[in-house]
Design an enzyme around this catalytic site. Structure first.
Site, PDB file in Angstrom:
ATOM      1  N   GLY A 126       0.848  -1.191   0.000  1.00  0.00           N
ATOM      2  CA  GLY A 126       0.000   0.000   0.000  1.00  0.00           C
ATOM      3  C   GLY A 126       0.883   1.240   0.000  1.00  0.00           C
ATOM      4  O   GLY A 126       1.879   1.314   0.727  1.00  0.00           O
ATOM      5  N   ALA A 175      -0.176   6.265   4.765  1.00  0.00           N
ATOM      6  CA  ALA A 175       0.547   5.460   5.752  1.00  0.00           C
ATOM      7  C   ALA A 175       1.682   4.687   5.091  1.00  0.00           C
ATOM      8  O   ALA A 175       2.820   4.701   5.572  1.00  0.00           O
ATOM      9  CB  ALA A 175      -0.418   4.511   6.454  1.00  0.00           C
ATOM     10  N   GLY A 176       1.389   4.023   3.977  1.00  0.00           N
ATOM     11  CA  GLY A 176       2.395   3.190   3.320  1.00  0.00           C
ATOM     12  C   GLY A 176       3.529   4.002   2.725  1.00  0.00           C
ATOM     13  O   GLY A 176       4.711   3.677   2.911  1.00  0.00           O
ATOM     14  N   HIS A 226     -20.682   8.479   6.650  1.00  0.00           N
ATOM     15  CA  HIS A 226     -20.416   9.923   6.603  1.00  0.00           C
ATOM     16  C   HIS A 226     -21.702  10.687   6.262  1.00  0.00           C
ATOM     17  O   HIS A 226     -22.402  10.330   5.322  1.00  0.00           O
ATOM     18  CB  HIS A 226     -19.347  10.196   5.551  1.00  0.00           C
ATOM     19  N   ARG A 277     -19.693  12.908  13.187  1.00  0.00           N
ATOM     20  CA  ARG A 277     -20.305  12.294  12.010  1.00  0.00           C
ATOM     21  C   ARG A 277     -21.395  11.293  12.346  1.00  0.00           C
ATOM     22  O   ARG A 277     -22.428  11.248  11.693  1.00  0.00           O
ATOM     23  CB  ARG A 277     -19.220  11.590  11.194  1.00  0.00           C
ATOM     24  N   HIS A 284     -18.116   5.344   4.565  1.00  0.00           N
ATOM     25  CA  HIS A 284     -16.988   6.199   4.238  1.00  0.00           C
ATOM     26  C   HIS A 284     -15.673   5.700   4.817  1.00  0.00           C
ATOM     27  O   HIS A 284     -14.625   5.813   4.195  1.00  0.00           O
ATOM     28  CB  HIS A 284     -17.288   7.600   4.796  1.00  0.00           C
ATOM     29  N   GLU A 331      -5.638   3.207   8.104  1.00  0.00           N
ATOM     30  CA  GLU A 331      -7.001   2.685   8.223  1.00  0.00           C
ATOM     31  C   GLU A 331      -7.014   1.161   8.341  1.00  0.00           C
ATOM     32  O   GLU A 331      -7.979   0.586   8.828  1.00  0.00           O
ATOM     33  CB  GLU A 331      -7.850   3.151   7.021  1.00  0.00           C
ATOM     34  N   ARG A 362     -14.732   7.944  14.110  1.00  0.00           N
ATOM     35  CA  ARG A 362     -13.572   8.795  13.857  1.00  0.00           C
ATOM     36  C   ARG A 362     -14.018  10.239  13.673  1.00  0.00           C
ATOM     37  O   ARG A 362     -15.017  10.504  13.006  1.00  0.00           O
ATOM     38  CB  ARG A 362     -12.834   8.327  12.604  1.00  0.00           C
ATOM     39  N   LEU A 369      -6.053  11.431   8.202  1.00  0.00           N
ATOM     40  CA  LEU A 369      -4.761  11.807   7.624  1.00  0.00           C
ATOM     41  C   LEU A 369      -3.727  11.874   8.730  1.00  0.00           C
ATOM     42  O   LEU A 369      -2.593  11.447   8.591  1.00  0.00           O
ATOM     43  CB  LEU A 369      -4.875  13.163   6.922  1.00  0.00           C
TER      44      LEU A 369
END
Lengths: 632, 246
Positions: free
Chosen positions: A40, A44-45, A266, A330, A400, A424, A434, A440
């Site tokens: 990925g 993150a990756g 969402h 949310r 979402h 994630e 979240r 992010l």
């Protein structure tokens, strides 16, 4: 197996410092002898691969995209949180920690969340240094805005394209490592299985999506940064190719899956249009800063939005939650929208509410609104054919984000030694819901500032040698699996079966859930699984570039994961965050937690022959006392 | 509405391709162009024929994966949109729509409508970044940047790397793509240290990858889904001159 989260000793403010000092190091000379696979290349990756490359590790990075820059992090719109307190409005690390624990409805690990809050400021500094063009004030300093679930302005942003800008920063850093051969990049290569040798993750089996060649790649550690699984719902805001195969295959090889039923719906997405629709489009949460959400007071009001006078409008979020108003978290905003529509107040066919900018345009002028949200308004206009500057937007909730994911300890290591999960793909920081602009933040904290330290502790001890052939048996399993799929000659396409799964999940394991529905869903999924095995149809058996085969393989995994989500939702006898069990609600229809019996992380172990086994990691709240979440 | 599609089919990189015709009936004007292709592909699969290979991912105009040449235009009719944002309401019922892959020497066709754009990655690898290691940064507010500069850098940074500029250019030049990155980093103080090497290396890679030269016709700017301006190409030229006459 007992779950040891390896939370360091000491006061919460010092846990990470302690941990960093206690962890073993790999000397620069030895790093080049250690190999790491990163699967990925999203936030993150890419950030992990780049940072590990900079440190001198031998890194191989994999993505099924044609380029690392396409990862779905690119679509994140609103922003990234950091408690810099540039806005001078009372923000602090502790407040971000508090907001995140509370926003997650007290189902996240305190130590992890505190570390996230502590490190998030570094991200802003690092990204600015990379040349990420964040929004700025006229004095040249960084601008902030506010987001759902909090009362301070701590969100840094780059118009409505923050994810794009951060990802391109990380992609640049990764590209720099690729240029110096410190990272070997495998594009258009999809991980299809994990190689475990003597209980440790030692590599992956991957398929070249152009030639179709299946091969194994060995390493000393494997990092999964493969994102979430919202596409189990078929229609979601995720990209078409976002899938769960990497984490699901790791789960089947022994990694526990945590909180699978914690999914985020969402509140502000463009409503569904027709059966052929392939995805739902998000309208950033930042819109709720200036947009006001309402429905007509009268059921089935046929007047156009602008013809409905103020006195006939119900700004229900402002009415129910006077202190947070349109900026409630949310889960709350989504559930209230659903409730309004279920009670008959929905507009445009019943499954939409208005998000109205008329007041903001009148107050700040069209230019100011365009500056902040121009690109989002353009997207909306293009998709719906309606101009949001003159007509109220119509929105409805959509799947979402998934808070659940692979179980990881404080070091971000899964229950398989040597297998790490970031972003994630893990479950770690967001509890049952979240907050906006936190995804992010978590991805980049994991990739830039946590994993590069914790992986050293694992790699410092010498690992037993494994032969290059150790992955061959798994390679053969994968080949057989794909052969069966590509010869499927039933009558239903993978896409139509995926759609069926989506209907089951959305209807029975979506925004609200109940025991009867969940039990029905288990049966429905069982039937669907059989249908998939017996009646799948692929038109071309080709093993080279074959998108039908790619999809069928992913759908097979979605179906199994869907089943686990339903099982998890059934066993969690409470409502919390995104998980709303109709049996557990307060008189005011808010989520009712059961802190006495349900304050745990569910961690599911896969079993080949029997049902999945539930393990529980008890959660302790020493700093933030769980209370009924109130946004009134 | 009903449309007739003439679509480029090509089994693999080294096999010649050609157009095939597919009628599609009952198309809703609110459908996206790619959803219309999804529907066609479902029909093809059902009837045992190989579906058309095309790429897309985010389907909201930001990832840059999709890219079809529709009726002679990159991303089809309409300005400032990608193929995935294109809706069928832009076409007339009964219309014949020609769909091709991006055509450029540096973007070889892999299958049907899918091309290989890894040349773009290699341009970025040759210098499209600031060389800063994780952990080195000062506080984000240490260095003020004028809002106008930051905004202009942002405008360049919105490039999604789709390749529409190359597909549109009669010379198949990647100048707008390269310039967008050079310009973004030239406008920011963080990019200053490496500015000269960056522009020279990125332009060199662009040429080595087989992209053509820029002859300033400006077609790229018009077809760019993010409407990136030609002024960034002008800035690249200035940067290049500065770097070569030092």
């Amino acid at each position: 197996m007992s779950l040891d989260a390896r939370i360091p000793e000491g006061p919460i403010q010092q846990k990470w410092d302690h941990c960093k000092f206690e962890m073993k190091l790999v000397s620069p000379a030895n790093r080049r002898k250690r190999s790491v696979i990163v699967v990925g290349t999203g936030l993150a990756g890419a950030s992990a691969a780049a940072s590990l490359g900079e440190m001198g590790y031998n890194v191989s990075a994999f993505t099924y995209h044609d380029s690392p820059r396409r990862a779905h992090s690119i679509a994140a719109q609103g922003g990234i949180n950091a408690p810099k307190n540039y806005a001078n409005d009372g923000d602090s690390i502790y407040r971000l920690f508090y907001d995140t624990i509370k926003g997650g409805d007290y189902r996240a690990r305190e130590a992890n969340v505190y570390r996230l809050a502590q490190l998030s400021g570094n991200i802003i500094d690092h990204c600015v240094a990379q040349g990420v063009p964040f929004a700025r004030e006229y004095g040249g300093l960084l601008a902030n805005r506010s987001f759902g679930g909090v009362q301070v302005s701590r969100t840094f942003y780059a118009r409505g394209q923050t994810g794009q800008q951060l990802l391109l920063g990380a992609y640049g850093a990764l590209s720099r490592q690729v240029h110096t051969n410190q990272v070997r990049m495998f594009s258009r290569t999809e991980m299809l299985d994990l190689i475990v040798v003597d209980g440790r993750a030692r590599g992956i089996v991957a398929r070249d999506l152009v030639s179709g060649k299946i091969s194994s790649h060995m390493a000393d550690a494997v990092i999964l940064a493969t994102g979430g699984y919202s596409n189990v719902f078929y229609l979601s805001t995720n990209a078409i190719n976002s899938n769960a195969t990497a984490i699901w295959r790791a789960h089947k090889r022994g990694a526990y899956f945590a909180n699978p039923c914690f999914t985020q719906i969402h509140p502000t997405c463009i409503p569904r249009a027709g059966e052929s629709q392939s995805k739902l489009t998000l309208m950033s949460e930042s819109l709720r800063n200036d947009g006001r959400i309402w429905v007509p007071k009268q059921k089935g009001d046929k007047r156009r939005a602008r013809d409905i006078p103020e006195s006939d409008r119900d700004y229900y979020l402002e009415r129910i939650y006077p202190s947070f108003g349109n900026l409630v978290p949310r889960d709350v905003a989504s559930r209230r929208a659903k409730e309004m529509c279920d009670n008959g107040y929905g507009v445009a066919g019943g499954y939409a509410v208005y998000l109205d900018f008329a007041d903001a345009i009148q107050r700040d002028g069209k230019d100011s609104v365009e500056q902040k949200y121009g690109n989002l308004f353009d997207i909306y206009h293009e998709i719906t054919g309606e101009n949001p500057y003159t007509t109220a937007m119509k929105i409805y909730p959509a799947p979402h984000y998934t808070m659940g994911g692979l179980w990881v300890d404080y070091h971000l290591m899964t229950t398989i030694p040597g297998l790490f999960a970031l972003g994630e793909a893990n479950f770690s920081d967001h509890g049952a819901n979240r907050l906006g602009a936190s995804a992010l933040m978590q991805c980049l904290t994991d990739g830039y500032f946590v994993l590069p330290y914790t992986i050293g502790d694992y790699l410092a001890k010498p690992l037993p040698h494994v032969s290059e052939d150790a992955g061959k048996p798994i390679e053969r399993e994968v080949t057989d699996r794909l052969n069966i799929l590509s010869n499927a000659s039933g009558s239903q396409t993978a896409m139509s079966l995926h759609q069926k799964l989506g209907h089951i999940m959305w209807d029975k394991c979506g925004m609200s859930r109940n025991e009867t529905g969940l039990k029905e869903a288990l049966n429905d999924i069982k039937t669907l699984k059989e249908t998939f095995q017996k009646d799948l149809k692929l038109s071309t058996p080709g093993q080279t570039l074959n998108q039908e085969l790619e999809r069928a393989n992913r759908v097979a995994d979605y179906i199994e994961l869907g089943e686990l989500m339903v099982q998890d939702a059934l066993t969690r006898e409470e409502s919390c965050g995104g998980h709303f069990r109709e049996e557990h609600q307060t008189e005011e229809n808010e989520a009712k937690r059961n802190d006495e019996n349900q304050s745990y992380v569910s961690a599911w172990a896969y079993s080949e022959k029997k049902e999945a086994v539930l393990h529980k990691e008890a959660l302790a709240f020493d700093h933030v006392k769980p209370t009924q979440r109130s946004y009134k | 509405m009903n449309v007739i599609l003439k679509i480029w089919r090509q089994p693999s990189k080294d096999t010649p391709g050609g157009f095939e015709t597919y009628p599609v009936a009952d198309v809703s004007p609110d459908m996206s162009f790619l959803e219309m292709l999804d529907v066609l592909n479902e029909t093809l699969t059902q009837s045992g024929k190989e579906p058309i290979a095309f790429e897309s991912d985010c389907r909201e105009g930001i990832c840059g994966t999709c890219g079809l040449f529709i009726n002679g235009r990159a991303h089809g009719p309409g300005l400032g949109i990608t193929t995935c944002e294109l809706r069928m309401r832009r076409f007339k019922s009964g219309e014949t729509i020609v769909v091709e892959p991006w055509r450029a020497k540096a973007f070889p066709v892999l299958k049907d409508l899918i091309v290989d754009r890894s040349s773009f990655d290699r341009i970025i690898q040759s210098g499209g970044y600031v060389s800063v290691n994780t952990g080195n940064a000062l506080d984000g507010n240490t260095l003020p940047i004028a809002k106008t500069k930051a905004d202009e850098a942002f405008d360049a940074a919105t490039c999604i790397g789709c390749g529409a500029c190359v597909a549109t250019c009669k010379n198949a030049s990647a100048m707008l793509f390269t310039a967008a990155k050079v310009s973004q980093l030239a406008l920011l103080p963080q990019g200053e240290v490496e500015a000269q090497d960056r522009v020279i290396n990125m332009v060199k890679t662009m040429e080595l990858e087989g992209f053509g030269h820029c002859s300033n016709t400006g077609a790229c700017e018009i077809e760019c889904p993010k409407q990136i301006s030609l002024t960034h190409i002008a800035r690249l030229h200035r940067e290049y001159l500065k770097a070569t006459f030092k």
